[in-house]
Motif scaffolding. Structure first.
Motif, PDB file in Angstrom:
ATOM      1  N   PHE A  81       0.822  -1.204   0.000  1.00 49.55           N
ATOM      2  CA  PHE A  81       0.000   0.000   0.000  1.00 49.55           C
ATOM      3  C   PHE A  81       0.864   1.264   0.000  1.00 49.55           C
ATOM      4  CE2 PHE A  81      -2.543   3.338   2.064  1.00 49.55           C
ATOM      5  CZ  PHE A  81      -3.666   3.320   1.242  1.00 49.55           C
ATOM      6  N   LEU A  82       1.895   1.268   0.842  1.00 53.10           N
ATOM      7  CA  LEU A  82       2.725   2.463   0.945  1.00 53.10           C
ATOM      8  C   LEU A  82       3.581   2.684  -0.294  1.00 53.10           C
ATOM      9  CD1 LEU A  82       3.891   2.304   4.681  1.00 53.10           C
ATOM     10  CD2 LEU A  82       1.902   3.454   3.691  1.00 53.10           C
ATOM     11  N   ASP A  83       3.949   1.601  -0.943  1.00 49.25           N
ATOM     12  CA  ASP A  83       4.773   1.715  -2.156  1.00 49.25           C
ATOM     13  C   ASP A  83       3.917   1.464  -3.391  1.00 49.25           C
ATOM     14  OD1 ASP A  83       6.796   1.946  -0.289  1.00 49.25           O
ATOM     15  OD2 ASP A  83       7.361  -0.164  -0.408  1.00 49.25           O
ATOM     16  N   GLY A  84       2.651   1.841  -3.325  1.00 45.33           N
ATOM     17  CA  GLY A  84       1.685   1.513  -4.370  1.00 45.33           C
ATOM     18  C   GLY A  84       1.981   2.128  -5.710  1.00 45.33           C
ATOM     19  N   SER A  85       1.177   1.726  -6.680  1.00 45.79           N
ATOM     20  CA  SER A  85       1.348   2.157  -8.067  1.00 45.79           C
ATOM     21  C   SER A  85       1.168   3.662  -8.194  1.00 45.79           C
ATOM     22  CB  SER A  85       0.336   1.430  -8.959  1.00 45.79           C
ATOM     23  OG  SER A  85       0.347   1.979 -10.254  1.00 45.79           O
ATOM     24  N   GLU A  86       2.043   4.278  -8.965  1.00 44.69           N
ATOM     25  CA  GLU A  86       1.941   5.717  -9.202  1.00 44.69           C
ATOM     26  C   GLU A  86       0.809   6.058 -10.162  1.00 44.69           C
ATOM     27  OE1 GLU A  86       5.667   7.174 -10.486  1.00 44.69           O
ATOM     28  OE2 GLU A  86       6.716   6.750  -8.597  1.00 44.69           O
ATOM     29  N   SER A  87       0.267   5.043 -10.810  1.00 45.55           N
ATOM     30  CA  SER A  87      -0.828   5.294 -11.760  1.00 45.55           C
ATOM     31  C   SER A  87      -2.150   5.557 -11.046  1.00 45.55           C
ATOM     32  CB  SER A  87      -0.989   4.103 -12.706  1.00 45.55           C
ATOM     33  OG  SER A  87      -1.339   2.933 -11.976  1.00 45.55           O
ATOM     34  N   GLU A  88      -2.203   5.276  -9.744  1.00 42.76           N
ATOM     35  CA  GLU A  88      -3.418   5.487  -8.969  1.00 42.76           C
ATOM     36  C   GLU A  88      -3.274   6.724  -8.085  1.00 42.76           C
ATOM     37  OE1 GLU A  88      -5.249   1.092  -8.099  1.00 42.76           O
ATOM     38  OE2 GLU A  88      -3.509   1.697  -6.914  1.00 42.76           O
ATOM     39  N   THR A  89      -4.350   7.483  -7.984  1.00 45.95           N
ATOM     40  CA  THR A  89      -4.352   8.622  -7.073  1.00 45.95           C
ATOM     41  C   THR A  89      -4.519   8.103  -5.644  1.00 45.95           C
ATOM     42  OG1 THR A  89      -6.746   8.896  -7.145  1.00 45.95           O
ATOM     43  CG2 THR A  89      -5.440  10.027  -8.855  1.00 45.95           C
ATOM     44  N   PRO A  90      -4.151   8.899  -4.648  1.00 50.68           N
ATOM     45  CA  PRO A  90      -4.369   8.470  -3.259  1.00 50.68           C
ATOM     46  C   PRO A  90      -5.825   8.090  -2.979  1.00 50.68           C
ATOM     47  CG  PRO A  90      -2.925  10.372  -3.319  1.00 50.68           C
ATOM     48  CD  PRO A  90      -3.405  10.169  -4.720  1.00 50.68           C
ATOM     49  N   ALA A  91      -6.760   8.855  -3.538  1.00 45.43           N
ATOM     50  CA  ALA A  91      -8.175   8.549  -3.311  1.00 45.43           C
ATOM     51  C   ALA A  91      -8.547   7.202  -3.913  1.00 45.43           C
ATOM     52  CB  ALA A  91      -9.045   9.653  -3.903  1.00 45.43           C
ATOM     53  N   GLN A  92      -8.004   6.899  -5.093  1.00 48.46           N
ATOM     54  CA  GLN A  92      -8.296   5.614  -5.731  1.00 48.46           C
ATOM     55  C   GLN A  92      -7.716   4.459  -4.919  1.00 48.46           C
ATOM     56  OE1 GLN A  92      -6.532   6.492  -9.564  1.00 48.46           O
ATOM     57  NE2 GLN A  92      -8.547   6.873 -10.520  1.00 48.46           N
ATOM     58  N   ARG A  93      -6.497   4.648  -4.390  1.00 49.19           N
ATOM     59  CA  ARG A  93      -5.891   3.577  -3.591  1.00 49.19           C
ATOM     60  C   ARG A  93      -6.671   3.364  -2.292  1.00 49.19           C
ATOM     61  NH1 ARG A  93      -0.882   4.403  -1.650  1.00 49.19           N
ATOM     62  NH2 ARG A  93      -0.656   6.558  -2.299  1.00 49.19           N
ATOM     63  N   ARG A  94      -7.154   4.438  -1.699  1.00 46.24           N
ATOM     64  CA  ARG A  94      -7.940   4.289  -0.472  1.00 46.24           C
ATOM     65  C   ARG A  94      -9.262   3.564  -0.756  1.00 46.24           C
ATOM     66  NH1 ARG A  94      -5.933   9.657   0.538  1.00 46.24           N
ATOM     67  NH2 ARG A  94      -7.885  10.564  -0.230  1.00 46.24           N
ATOM     68  N   ALA A  95      -9.935   3.931  -1.840  1.00 46.51           N
ATOM     69  CA  ALA A  95     -11.200   3.277  -2.188  1.00 46.51           C
ATOM     70  C   ALA A  95     -10.980   1.794  -2.488  1.00 46.51           C
ATOM     71  CB  ALA A  95     -11.830   3.976  -3.386  1.00 46.51           C
ATOM     72  N   LYS A  96      -9.903   1.489  -3.180  1.00 51.60           N
ATOM     73  CA  LYS A  96      -9.590   0.090  -3.502  1.00 51.60           C
ATOM     74  C   LYS A  96      -9.316  -0.697  -2.226  1.00 51.60           C
ATOM     75  CE  LYS A  96      -6.300  -2.656  -6.239  1.00 51.60           C
ATOM     76  NZ  LYS A  96      -5.114  -2.575  -7.152  1.00 51.60           N
ATOM     77  N   LEU A  97      -8.582  -0.084  -1.297  1.00 56.68           N
ATOM     78  CA  LEU A  97      -8.267  -0.760  -0.032  1.00 56.68           C
ATOM     79  C   LEU A  97      -9.546  -1.041   0.754  1.00 56.68           C
ATOM     80  CD1 LEU A  97      -6.315  -1.711   2.211  1.00 56.68           C
ATOM     81  CD2 LEU A  97      -6.235   0.673   3.000  1.00 56.68           C
ATOM     82  N   VAL A  98     -10.431  -0.067   0.846  1.00 55.49           N
ATOM     83  CA  VAL A  98     -11.675  -0.263   1.595  1.00 55.49           C
ATOM     84  C   VAL A  98     -12.494  -1.385   0.981  1.00 55.49           C
ATOM     85  CG1 VAL A  98     -13.890   0.802   2.175  1.00 55.49           C
ATOM     86  CG2 VAL A  98     -11.765   2.077   2.525  1.00 55.49           C
ATOM     87  N   ASP A  99     -12.591  -1.417  -0.337  1.00 56.68           N
ATOM     88  CA  ASP A  99     -13.332  -2.490  -1.006  1.00 56.68           C
ATOM     89  C   ASP A  99     -12.732  -3.856  -0.662  1.00 56.68           C
ATOM     90  OD1 ASP A  99     -15.199  -0.859  -2.221  1.00 56.68           O
ATOM     91  OD2 ASP A  99     -14.018  -0.589  -4.047  1.00 56.68           O
ATOM     92  N   GLN A 100     -11.414  -3.945  -0.647  1.00 58.49           N
ATOM     93  CA  GLN A 100     -10.752  -5.214  -0.330  1.00 58.49           C
ATOM     94  C   GLN A 100     -11.006  -5.632   1.116  1.00 58.49           C
ATOM     95  OE1 GLN A 100      -6.706  -4.165  -1.336  1.00 58.49           O
ATOM     96  NE2 GLN A 100      -6.912  -4.796  -3.487  1.00 58.49           N
ATOM     97  N   LEU A 101     -10.916  -4.687   2.019  1.00 56.36           N
ATOM     98  CA  LEU A 101     -11.124  -5.003   3.431  1.00 56.36           C
ATOM     99  C   LEU A 101     -12.543  -5.481   3.696  1.00 56.36           C
ATOM    100  CD1 LEU A 101      -9.224  -2.018   5.099  1.00 56.36           C
ATOM    101  CD2 LEU A 101      -8.496  -4.414   5.045  1.00 56.36           C
ATOM    102  N   LEU A 102     -13.519  -4.874   3.038  1.00 55.79           N
ATOM    103  CA  LEU A 102     -14.914  -5.253   3.260  1.00 55.79           C
ATOM    104  C   LEU A 102     -15.221  -6.660   2.776  1.00 55.79           C
ATOM    105  CD1 LEU A 102     -16.740  -1.912   2.345  1.00 55.79           C
ATOM    106  CD2 LEU A 102     -16.367  -2.864   4.624  1.00 55.79           C
ATOM    107  N   GLU A 103     -14.370  -7.213   1.909  1.00 59.37           N
ATOM    108  CA  GLU A 103     -14.569  -8.575   1.414  1.00 59.37           C
ATOM    109  C   GLU A 103     -13.728  -9.594   2.166  1.00 59.37           C
ATOM    110  OE1 GLU A 103     -16.986  -9.249  -0.663  1.00 59.37           O
ATOM    111  OE2 GLU A 103     -17.406  -7.091  -0.607  1.00 59.37           O
TER     112      GLU A 103
END
Length: 745
Positions: free
Chosen positions: A288-310
């Protein structure tokens, strides 16, 4: 003897003559009503308060109903009880009631009235008229209103409340001097007996209650910052939805600047522990901390939340919250019944059952406690009044306990309301062995009986199941109708009324409870006490969250995602000069200690060891434990509910000295840190460099990389150590004892 009698008669005759000679003149048609004129005086002077004659058995032989909720009882107590000795119509001024109130005779409550005062004269007139219960054409009190229900004050400013009573004949009275007042926070705003509110010296906000004869109104009082913030401060803030809009709108009104957003590692730790109750692994943190530069911080946060909820941990984590609210003592209802109950709760979260369905299944539960875990609710709460208080508190946020005995002192609920609501559970029947604590091992079947009633304790009237308030969608329902000869369960009508989208309480109490868990404080505190005299700190936000939750089909994951992806959730817990005193408006994140199960599992993950729990499979986690009867000194120390405590259980979130001492001195914790199979031993035996070892410790324990100073210091310790493993263990122990580990920032 005859001489003494004649002497007494003479004294009475003289007293009557004196009273007649000194009595004020009243208009002949000026009738005094007990309920409209006398009871308000008794209430204003606190005669019927819980500390005086309103207590359960009264005071010194004189009992009144608490806060005047029962006029019939009070009239009898004043005018007829004790052989009517409290009033003397022949000489009203010499009535015991007045001689005590003016302290002319010894009175434990001291002087309440002055001779000649308006209240005194009213009482004299009423007694002279024969102390009637009612007068001809007497109207009824309909409501009270405040001239102003909101104030914005400067520090130390004073303002006066004005209370008006409205009656059924459209008449009104100014009852300001007879009303009673209470501030929810005297440090912010105080209020005196005359209704004058006085602002404190510091900015803040609170509510002030005005009560007149069981009718209540609330004034909201705000003391903004003396130095307003420029509009540009809030115009530049990012917004991710309606939560941010409504919170920032309130903060701008108060002149409070929010704390800045947190860094990625703080969000990762915060949202992981909040949503699944588990620390991210070292690998997850790096990714997460060294995540892809192609994603904005907001996109990485939304993706993380979706993963955690599953994640599978989601169900166990949130089931523990509801287990606190629902799970009874197994020695009272039976161990097998409690296990089935716990399994049922967890399965609801695994199946992603909508919240309204979850509640309907609980409220209308029937069947065997060994087959339908939800039926255990009725095995534990066995009388209609017990079930009514629990159901109303959990699913409506309405605490009806007070109304069981008298009119609620801070709300509109009456005894009639309570027992009509309890009547919904009157037909709950039981088959089986019943309870036999401390074993209670038998099976019990809950069913709908054709018999069963609830009676009013004062009037003896049989109560008809009636909702606490009317909503359009369920009007016309007949909760006691017969259907083809089989008894209709009144609970079906109750469940329909409760879960209706027109019932605001249902959604609001759930979103408020969830908001409190995630944000450190509910919009209403306590989270299940929604009442007029305990208003939300941001009513618009509470309403918007509830409406959004309803619109989603009561989708719990949607609610969690909405909150955790808001900009407000991202606020740092570090206070600023502007918001250091803010405790109510979420201008910063409110720190809180990790729950017992979450902290226990975090220790297991950090040390890479497992704990063995009784009655649980190997490698079980703390948040999978199905009963508080499972022994665990760690869980008990960090606030797990006592096994003998009745649900709903409220945990104490405060940190204690005992908890700090346990982390520092627990032999069990020391054994896990120094385990030959643990993380410290593994790192010491590995080929990893000191820098890599230090990084892994920080990533595993604090979900972040160390700062330069932290890395240099720790690397020096590991490099220069004669016993590398011992130093790594000491570092781990010190980090586990730091606030950064046990406190969620």
């Amino acid at each position: 003897m005859q001489t003494v009698f004649q002497h007494c008669c003479l004294l009475i005759w003289i007293a009557c003559c004196v009273a007649i000679a000194t009595a004020p003149t009243f208009a002949a048609d000026q009738a005094v009503s007990f309920e409209l004129d006398i009871q308000p005086i008794l209430t204003a002077q606190a005669c019927n308060s819980g500390a005086c004659h309103g207590k359960q058995r009264g005071q010194n032989g004189f009992q009144l109903s608490l806060l005047g909720f029962d006029p019939e009882f009070d009239h009898a107590a004043v005018s007829r009880d004790a052989r009517g000795r409290r009033i003397f119509p022949a000489s009203p001024e010499n009535s015991l009631l007045l001689l005590k109130a003016t302290a002319e005779l010894p009175h434990g409550g001291g002087r309440k009235l002055e001779r000649g005062s308006d209240d005194y004269q009213t009482l004299v007139q009423w007694i002279r008229q024969g102390a009637p219960r009612r007068v001809d054409g007497e109207p009824t009190l309909v409501k009270v209103t405040l001239e102003r229900d909101s104030f914005s004050l400067t520090p130390s400013q004073a303002e006066s409340l004005k209370v008006t009573a409205h009656y059924s004949d459209d008449s009104t009275r100014d009852v300001t001097r007879l009303a009673t007042y209470l501030s929810n926070d005297d440090a912010v705003v105080s209020v005196d007996a005359t209704g004058v509110i006085q602002a404190g010296s510091l900015p803040g906000e609170t509510a002030v209650m005005a009560r007149y004869m069981n009718h209540i109104e609330v004034a909201n009082v705000v003391i903004p910052q003396t130095e307003p913030l420029p509009p540009a401060v809030f115009e530049s803030l990012p917004r991710n939805g309606f939560i941010d809009e409504l919170v920032y709108e309130k903060l701008q009104t108060l002149g409070i600047e929010p704390s800045p957003s947190v860094e990625d590692h703080v969000f990762l730790r915060r949202v992981s522990l909040d949503l699944i109750g588990r620390l991210p692994t070292v690998e997850e943190t790096r990714a997460f901390l060294d995540g892809s530069e192609s994603e904005t911080p907001a996109q990485r946060r939304a993706k993380l939340v979706d993963q955690l909820l599953e994640r599978p941990e989601f169900a166990d984590h949130w089931a523990v919250f509801w287990a606190d609210l629902l799970r009874p003592n197994p020695y009272r209802v039976g161990i097998k019944a409690v296990m089935n109950y716990d399994n049922w709760i967890r399965q609801q979260f695994r199946d992603e059952v909508p919240y309204d369905t979850f509640v309907r299944q609980l409220v209308t539960a029937k069947g065997s406690t060994w087959q339908n875990g939800a039926a255990t609710l009725y095995r534990d709460r066995r009388s209609p009044d017990e079930v009514a208080t629990m159901v109303s508190q959990l699913f409506l946020g309405i605490r009806l306990d007070c109304a069981k005995c008298h009119h609620h002192p801070f709300e509109r609920w009456s005894q009639q309301d309570f027992y009509q609501f309890a009547a919904y559970f009157s037909k709950v029947g039981y088959k089986g062995t019943g309870l036999s604590p401390p074993i209670s091992g038998g099976e019990e079947v809950v069913f709908t009986s054709s018999k069963g009633t609830v009676s009013h304790p004062l009037t003896g009237e049989t109560m008809t199941p009636t909702p606490l308030f009317e909503i359009a969608e369920v009007e016309g329902d007949d909760p006691v109708a017969e259907n083809h000869g089989d008894p209709t369960d009144p609970r079906d009508a109750l469940a329909k009324w409760m879960t209706s989208t027109d019932n605001d309480f249902f959604a609001q109490v759930h979103v408020n409870r969830t908001w409190g868990i995630l944000m450190g404080r509910g919009l209403v505190e306590p989270v299940d006490d929604l009442r007029t005299t305990n208003p939300a700190t941001n009513p618009k936000l509470l309403s918007a969250l509830a409406n959004d939750f309803q619109a989603s089909g009561y989708d719990f994951k949607h609610l969690l995602k909405t909150i955790t992806l808001s900009q407000v959730y991202l606020h740092s817990s570090e206070p600023t000069a502007s918001n250091v005193a803010d405790r109510l408006n979420y201008s910063r994140h409110y720190r809180r200690r990790l729950r017992a199960e979450v902290l226990a599992d975090a220790v297991a993950d950090v040390t890479q060891t497992t704990e063995s729990f009784q009655a649980m499979p190997p490698d079980s986690r703390a948040n999978q434990v199905w009963t508080t009867r499972v022994n665990s000194i760690f869980l008990d120390t960090f606030g797990r509910p006592n096994e003998n405590q009745d649900p709903p259980c409220e945990r104490t979130p405060d940190s204690t000295v005992t908890q700090a001492l346990h982390l520092m001195n627990s032999q069990q914790l020391d054994t896990r840190v120094r385990s030959d199979k643990g993380r410290a031993a593994e790192l010491a035996a590995s080929e990893k460099s000191p820098e890599q070892i230090v990084d892994e410790l920080y990533l595993a324990i604090f979900t972040r990389y160390p700062t330069t100073d932290e890395r240099d210091y720790a690397v020096e310790l590991v490099t220069s150590a004669e016993n590398r493993r011992s130093v790594i263990e000491d570092l781990m122990w010190a980090m586990l004892n730091s606030p950064e580990f046990s406190i969620l920032n």
